[in-house]
Design an enzyme around this catalytic site. Structure first.
Site, PDB file in Angstrom:
ATOM      1  N   GLU A 254      13.430   5.771   7.153  1.00 14.19           N
ATOM      2  CA  GLU A 254      12.770   5.229   6.034  1.00 14.19           C
ATOM      3  C   GLU A 254      13.438   5.364   4.823  1.00 14.19           C
ATOM      4  O   GLU A 254      14.124   6.155   4.518  1.00 14.19           O
ATOM      5  CB  GLU A 254      11.417   5.950   6.179  1.00 14.19           C
ATOM      6  CG  GLU A 254      10.480   5.660   4.801  1.00 14.19           C
ATOM      7  CD  GLU A 254       9.364   6.488   4.677  1.00 14.19           C
ATOM      8  OE1 GLU A 254       8.998   6.783   3.364  1.00 14.19           O
ATOM      9  OE2 GLU A 254       8.892   6.858   5.586  1.00 14.19           O
TER      10      GLU A 254
ATOM     11  N   GLU B  41       9.256   5.405  -5.319  1.00  9.76           N
ATOM     12  CA  GLU B  41       7.872   5.899  -5.386  1.00  9.76           C
ATOM     13  C   GLU B  41       7.670   6.366  -6.689  1.00  9.76           C
ATOM     14  O   GLU B  41       8.332   6.848  -7.379  1.00  9.76           O
ATOM     15  CB  GLU B  41       7.947   7.109  -4.234  1.00  9.76           C
ATOM     16  CG  GLU B  41       7.703   6.337  -2.767  1.00  9.76           C
ATOM     17  CD  GLU B  41       7.763   7.568  -1.876  1.00  9.76           C
ATOM     18  OE1 GLU B  41       6.815   7.832  -1.245  1.00  9.76           O
ATOM     19  OE2 GLU B  41       8.793   8.502  -1.917  1.00  9.76           O
TER      20      GLU B  41
END
Length: 561
Positions: A449, A454
């Site tokens: 990932e 974020e």
């Protein structure tokens, strides 16, 4: 988003054994080490190369009965204060030279036994460029009118990553890189003077006080050395006074050319470069007239780590050429492969985007509070908008949207750039990220990932870039963060540049996270894109009771190869 290791040459030796066996009742029974012996192995010595291959490297093993630990004095100004008896050492004086090596074995009650032996070894190591950079090219004159080159180095505290840490199998600070001006002032007050000396170079460490007794910045694991009482005691009084010697040798890390200069320096008598991690040896990764970047392996009983430090000749902590630290992205990818401009109002292009519905398994594995629908996303005036709302939705208190390009678009290596404005509010968790195309077959974290961006509303304006892979996922992901003012008021460019050798994370072309990619990671296969706004969960945290709704806006997504 969290969904996370010779030839042994016989040497003529003279042995001098001295036993210190004074009993001291306060320690109970004392027992001096006995039968102390040293074995030597000169690396790559053979019948044609009696004194070794020119590296100056020698392997030592000391054994004794009743010994607790051993101290080596190598006879070249270098010492190893405490070992289990086995140690490697590199002698640096050019040519064939004989050194008297002394080992002191310590036993119960402080008793000691010592033995000495001579070793003759060839060293051909020379790095005049590194030496010249360390001590300066324009030497002043000392009191005897002899030329004495000298230079003072300071912590480059205006540089991001002036202190960092990572795993041994990497050449970048993948675990942590300090932001500019982000650490204790006691670290930034130190300076280090390196000068020409009759037998090499001298080293002086100053931390405020004229006599060199000031306050030192300690790694929490070693703060008891400075008398600290707990992990929070990191600026501690510590005596660094006294001139020490500094010598150069060939680095032994195996880092490739281009990553390292191949040279390391070592300081005698436990000297260190301002941050105490129980080591005195530093590999030179980069060096110039005014900049020094080093890597050191901590002497940690709990397991060594690779530490990184940056130094400058500027007392204000800036680096010459100066912008004070931004590491600007210099892309190697210029050919546009994929472009999503969101030019058609309405729903996202179904030929590109899949809308995922529901709350997944346990809130997509993260205890998230929202239920994903196809109704929380729209395209308006050339901008994609994903809105998270507080509203009852299929048994959940919030609704939002998650969309992917799985089976529609994926790529391997390149630069992805997403221009976006982020939602705000406690609990919001917007993410722009990627998963391996093989996710449906191998699952997570095996697929790998890459979190391009974020953000959490409970930590406004802090942008995170992370990597998840087997061994490093969830709360143990490889991650860094950077602070960018106004991410919920202005559009910013969030970029990942990805190759077989490295993965770089940047905001507005300023790199804040670097990862050394290898063939052993999952990051060598095609990945697809994901956009979503979650609420709460293990990363998002508590939802603000007053939250009603907020939107992530995406202006464009571009991928270059």
């Amino acid at each position: 988003m969290k969904n996370y290791r010779y030839f042994t040459l016989s040497l003529l030796a003279f042995i001098l054994i001295i036993s210190c066996q004074d009993d001291d009742n306060q320690f109970g029974t004392t027992e001096a080490p006995s039968n102390l012996q040293i074995d030597f192995s000169i690396v790559n010595a053979d019948t044609e190369n009696e004194f070794g291959d020119g590296s100056g490297a020698v392997e030592f093993t000391a054994t004794a009965d009743n010994a607790i630990n051993y101290k080596y004095i190598f006879g070249d100004t270098q010492e190893a204060p405490e070992t289990n008896g086995s140690i490697s050492h590199t002698f640096n004086l050019n040519g064939v030279n004989t050194y008297t090596v002394t080992v002191i074995a310590s036993g119960k009650g402080g008793t000691q036994t010592s033995t000495s032996s001579e070793v003759t070894v060839l060293s051909l190591f020379d790095d005049p460029a590194t030496r010249a950079f360390l001590i300066g090219d324009n030497p002043p004159e000392d009191n005897n009118n002899d030329p004495v080159a000298t230079k003072t180095w300071y912590v480059a505290f205006q540089e991001p990553g002036h202190l960092g840490v990572g795993p041994l199998d990497s050449s970048t600070p993948d675990f942590f890189a300090a932001p500019a001006n982000g650490l204790a002032q006691c670290f930034y007050d130190d300076n280090f003077t390196i000068a020409n000396a009759p037998n090499g170079m001298s080293f002086n460490h100053f931390n405020l006080d004229p006599d060199g007794v000031g306050v030192t910045f300690f790694n929490a694991e070693f703060n008891t050395v400075g008398g600290g009482g707990g992990p929070d005691d990191q600026c501690l009084p510590f005596d660094v006074s006294g001139e020490k010697s500094l010598s150069l040798s060939s680095a032994t890390s195996g880092l490739p050319e281009g990553v390292s200069t191949g040279t390391q320096f070592s300081v005698t008598d436990g000297g260190f470069m301002g941050y105490y991690i129980n080591t005195s040896s530093y590999e030179v990764l980069e060096i110039s007239e005014s900049y020094l970047y080093v890597r050191a392996i901590s002497g940690s009983p709990g397991g060594p780590l690779a530490w990184y430090q940056k130094f400058t000749t500027n007392p204000d902590g800036s680096v010459e050429g100066g912008d004070g630290g931004p590491n600007l992205l210099e892309t190697e990818y210029e050919n546009l492969l994929f472009e999503e401009e969101f030019n058609v109002d309405g729903v996202p292009d179904p030929n590109i985007w899949n809308i995922e519905i529901g709350n997944g398994d346990n809130g997509w594995g993260n205890e998230e509070l929202q239920y994903y629908t196809e109704d929380n996303v729209t395209v308006e005036d050339g901008v994609l908008k994903i809105t998270v709302k507080r509203e009852p939705t299929n048994g959940f208190d919030f609704s939002s949207t998650r969309m992917t390009t799985l089976n529609n678009f994926s790529y391997e290596y390149g630069r992805v750039e997403v221009r976006a404005k982020l939602p705000e509010g406690g609990g919001t968790w917007p993410a722009i990220w990627m998963l391996g195309e093989n996710f449906p077959d191998v699952g997570w974290p095996e697929t790998g990932e890459i979190d391009i961006m974020e953000h959490r509303g409970n930590q406004q304006d802090v942008i995170h870039g992370s990597l998840h892979l087997p061994g490093n996922f969830g709360g143990n992901a490889i991650t860094e963060s950077t602070t960018v003012a106004g991410v919920s008021q202005e559009f910013n460019n969030y970029t990942v540049e990805w190759s077989a050798e490295r993965i770089l994370f940047a905001v507005n072309d300023v790199v804040y996270h670097e990862f050394e990619n290898t063939s052993g990671t999952p990051f060598n296969n095609p990945f697809f894109l994901i956009l979503n706004v979650a609420m709460g969960g293990t990363f998002g945290g508590a939802a603000d009771p007053a939250f009603t709704e907020s939107t992530m806006e995406v202006d464009y997504i571009k991928v270059y190869q």
